[in-house]
Enzyme design. Sequence first.
Site, PDB file in Angstrom:
ATOM      1  N   LYS A 110      -1.453 110.602  13.321  1.00  0.00           N
ATOM      2  CA  LYS A 110      -1.551 111.904  12.654  1.00  0.00           C
ATOM      3  C   LYS A 110      -0.342 112.137  11.731  1.00  0.00           C
ATOM      4  O   LYS A 110      -0.486 112.668  10.634  1.00  0.00           O
ATOM      5  CB  LYS A 110      -1.690 113.034  13.684  1.00  0.00           C
ATOM      6  CG  LYS A 110      -3.079 113.059  14.319  1.00  0.00           C
ATOM      7  CD  LYS A 110      -3.168 114.059  15.445  1.00  0.00           C
ATOM      8  CE  LYS A 110      -4.551 114.067  16.075  1.00  0.00           C
ATOM      9  NZ  LYS A 110      -4.596 114.874  17.307  1.00  0.00           N
ATOM     10  N   LYS A 189     -13.798 103.213  10.768  1.00  0.00           N
ATOM     11  CA  LYS A 189     -14.217 104.195  11.771  1.00  0.00           C
ATOM     12  C   LYS A 189     -14.602 105.511  11.065  1.00  0.00           C
ATOM     13  O   LYS A 189     -13.879 105.978  10.182  1.00  0.00           O
ATOM     14  CB  LYS A 189     -13.027 104.458  12.709  1.00  0.00           C
ATOM     15  CG  LYS A 189     -13.301 105.542  13.726  1.00  0.00           C
ATOM     16  CD  LYS A 189     -12.031 106.061  14.378  1.00  0.00           C
ATOM     17  CE  LYS A 189     -12.364 107.346  15.089  1.00  0.00           C
ATOM     18  NZ  LYS A 189     -11.449 108.395  15.166  1.00  0.00           N
ATOM     19  N   LYS A 192     -13.255 112.442  10.079  1.00  0.00           N
ATOM     20  CA  LYS A 192     -13.140 113.447   9.011  1.00  0.00           C
ATOM     21  C   LYS A 192     -11.919 113.172   8.148  1.00  0.00           C
ATOM     22  O   LYS A 192     -11.910 113.472   6.971  1.00  0.00           O
ATOM     23  CB  LYS A 192     -13.142 114.869   9.566  1.00  0.00           C
ATOM     24  CG  LYS A 192     -12.026 115.161  10.517  1.00  0.00           C
ATOM     25  CD  LYS A 192     -12.110 116.587  11.020  1.00  0.00           C
ATOM     26  CE  LYS A 192     -11.096 116.831  12.116  1.00  0.00           C
ATOM     27  NZ  LYS A 192     -11.454 116.246  13.416  1.00  0.00           N
TER      28      LYS A 192
HETATM   29  P1  ADP Z   1     -12.190 112.772  13.787  1.00  0.00           P
HETATM   30  O1  ADP Z   1     -11.782 111.311  13.853  1.00  0.00           O
HETATM   31  O2  ADP Z   1     -13.286 113.002  12.823  1.00  0.00           O
HETATM   32  O3  ADP Z   1     -10.983 113.662  13.546  1.00  0.00           O
HETATM   33  P2  ADP Z   1     -11.965 113.681  16.496  1.00  0.00           P
HETATM   34  O4  ADP Z   1     -10.695 112.899  16.612  1.00  0.00           O
HETATM   35  O5  ADP Z   1     -11.894 115.166  16.439  1.00  0.00           O
HETATM   36  O6  ADP Z   1     -12.762 113.139  15.216  1.00  0.00           O
HETATM   37  O7  ADP Z   1     -12.903 113.217  17.689  1.00  0.00           O
HETATM   38  C1  ADP Z   1     -13.667 114.047  18.550  1.00  0.00           C
HETATM   39  C2  ADP Z   1     -14.399 113.186  19.559  1.00  0.00           C
HETATM   40  O8  ADP Z   1     -15.344 112.331  18.904  1.00  0.00           O
HETATM   41  C3  ADP Z   1     -13.485 112.260  20.354  1.00  0.00           C
HETATM   42  O9  ADP Z   1     -13.977 112.128  21.688  1.00  0.00           O
HETATM   43  C4  ADP Z   1     -13.588 110.959  19.618  1.00  0.00           C
HETATM   44  O10 ADP Z   1     -13.302 109.842  20.430  1.00  0.00           O
HETATM   45  C5  ADP Z   1     -15.057 110.966  19.166  1.00  0.00           C
HETATM   46  N1  ADP Z   1     -15.197 110.224  17.899  1.00  0.00           N
HETATM   47  C6  ADP Z   1     -14.729 110.600  16.680  1.00  0.00           C
HETATM   48  N2  ADP Z   1     -15.040 109.688  15.724  1.00  0.00           N
HETATM   49  C7  ADP Z   1     -15.703 108.681  16.360  1.00  0.00           C
HETATM   50  C8  ADP Z   1     -16.279 107.437  15.926  1.00  0.00           C
HETATM   51  N3  ADP Z   1     -16.264 107.070  14.649  1.00  0.00           N
HETATM   52  N4  ADP Z   1     -16.887 106.672  16.844  1.00  0.00           N
HETATM   53  C9  ADP Z   1     -16.923 107.052  18.154  1.00  0.00           C
HETATM   54  N5  ADP Z   1     -16.403 108.203  18.632  1.00  0.00           N
HETATM   55  C10 ADP Z   1     -15.786 109.027  17.762  1.00  0.00           C
END
Ligand code: ADP
Length: 320
Positions: A110, A189, A192
């Site tokens: 981050k 991956k 957002k």
């Molecule tokens: P982002 O990466 O979009 O910021 P978050 O970190 O808020 O998403 O993730 C929220 C939940 O969704 C977590 O449990 C995370 O492990 C899961 N998650 C997010 N992106 C993925 C992905 N590409 N594949 C699998 N799980 C994901």
Amino acid sequence: MRILSGIQPSGKLHLGNYFGMMQPALELQQRGEAFLFIANYHALTSVSDPAALRQGTLDVALDFLACGLDPARTVFYRQSDVPEVNELAWLLSTVTPMSLLEKCHSYKDKIAKGLAPSHGLFAYPVLMAADILIVQSNVVPVGRDQKQHVEVTRDIAIKFNNQFGEVFTIPEPSIRDSVAVVPGLDGQKMSKSYGNTVEIFGAAKEVKTKIMRVVTDSKGLAEPKDPDTCNVFALFKLFANEAEREALAARYRAGGLGYGDAKKALLEKFEAHFGPLRAKREELARNLDYVEGVLRSGAERARAEATQTLKKARQAVGLE
Ligand code: ADP
Ligand code: TRP
């Protein structure tokens, strides 16, 4: 078995969130006592616009209810409606070695992406440990990137129990290997922060434009193609059953299938899956009193649990 997971209201939910965390958590609600919450305290580490935080919180509530969260089975609440987690986070922070937090990838990632290195961001895993431990959760369904945080939670709980007596259940992460990482439009991956997402409740037209943009190699229509290295196929697989997967994989290998056709097949699957859920979400959005009622009664149930655990922890350390 008690199951808990949470998600930050820090952006529109996408296919990575859905297959990595939402769907596994919603399936687990059939197998035990489930707790699911909207991590709005956590979101303050990255969201600084109050209106966006309020809207994001409501959006997550609508998304989960539309996707099948059953309030009769799952205790669904806003994190900030259970303020006991903050006191527990403080107690836990006093047994948390700095070195444990310094190892966390998520913090480093981050910062690398430009978030301000605040104390809240650094202490994020301790608050997450408090979320999990305060309801004595056994299982925590999350995507792979959150596994380390659940391991930190275990370390903190073990340390606390060794020092002060058996207060906390030691939780296990639950990660679905088949969808450990959902790829985004560019094959990285889906996240957002990479701008490569397909939002699960995006407008139909926007979803179509995005799916048509999924990156592929440049093989021509007639050439045989490898489903196992194709981003379109990786996304299609998430929606398809075994027979559908095999059928499309065979068409890839045989040649004569263009990537445009594969994208159409993916779009059809997306619409068949999310179309009905979109309608349900619109109906819920016209019924916000109902949604608020669900969150309030969830918070009451979660607080009943949280108060008990906090009391045990306060007694164990000598505050009572
Ligand atoms: P982002 O990466 O979009 O910021 P978050 O970190 O808020 O998403 O993730 C929220 C939940 O969704 C977590 O449990 C995370 O492990 C899961 N998650 C997010 N992106 C993925 C992905 N590409 N594949 C699998 N799980 C994901
Ligand atoms: N850190 C999680 C995420 O970014 C959200 C979260 C907060 C969480 N507290 C939790 C997940 C407790 C599981 C359990 O996705």
